[in-house]
Motif scaffolding. Sequence first.
Motif, mmCIF file in Angstrom:
data_model
loop_
_atom_site.group_PDB
_atom_site.id
_atom_site.type_symbol
_atom_site.label_atom_id
_atom_site.label_comp_id
_atom_site.label_asym_id
_atom_site.label_seq_id
_atom_site.Cartn_x
_atom_site.Cartn_y
_atom_site.Cartn_z
ATOM 1 N N TRP A 64 64.316 83.808 -76.852
ATOM 2 C CA TRP A 64 65.345 84.845 -76.958
ATOM 3 C C TRP A 64 64.735 86.193 -76.605
ATOM 4 C CZ3 TRP A 64 67.616 83.111 -82.293
ATOM 5 C CH2 TRP A 64 68.404 81.977 -82.088
ATOM 6 N N CYS A 68 69.937 89.743 -80.294
ATOM 7 C CA CYS A 68 70.498 88.457 -80.699
ATOM 8 C C CYS A 68 71.570 88.606 -81.770
ATOM 9 C CB CYS A 68 69.386 87.573 -81.263
ATOM 10 S SG CYS A 68 67.990 87.369 -80.160
ATOM 11 N N PRO A 96 62.286 84.210 -80.942
ATOM 12 C CA PRO A 96 62.940 85.476 -80.604
ATOM 13 C C PRO A 96 61.980 86.627 -80.323
ATOM 14 C CG PRO A 96 62.889 85.233 -82.975
ATOM 15 C CD PRO A 96 62.254 83.985 -82.381
#
Length: 181
Positions: A64, A68, A96
């Motif tokens: 990611w 988000c 992430p």
Amino acid sequence: RRRLQTSDASLAAAIPCGTSVCAEEAQDDSTIEFVACGDFGQDGDNEAAVAALVKSLDPDFLLWLGDCNYPSGKYETLQANILKHYAAYVPETAYPAWGIRDLDTAGDGQWGKPLLSLFPNIALLNSGKLYYTFVKGEAEFFVINSGYSDVDPREPDGIQVGMVQANWIKAAMAASGATWK
């Protein structure tokens, strides 16, 4: 679906970013497939469509790229913005990076804590810092927190050359024995 696999670094470096190429069909277990995506964190039809596409690709993991959890990275929006669409990947197969929206909320004195709370494995990787590295197959990935500016308090280790985070990534990349970085 085809996978690019080559041990020739000069060939890999010569392929322009965004070009779809098949050097050879990969048939062994050394190949990894992942989806890199960002700016998806607002629940709705568009996020559902992206999540369906990601699921159809059946990646080994997700990377990611930030933002988000719109609009401001709060605990209260994690379910609708992330878990509703990506629960099957959290926390084991999603990695992430924090975007500006993910950093807007502090928790327990740390910026970006709501998103970090979904990933206890990442919290352990680099003492809870919002930058870290992980290895998948022959590749090592380096995830950084770029913050807002060079004096942003949301990344206390800085984002400029010579600061803690920059020194960390330089040392981590130099020390990595991975084939692909």
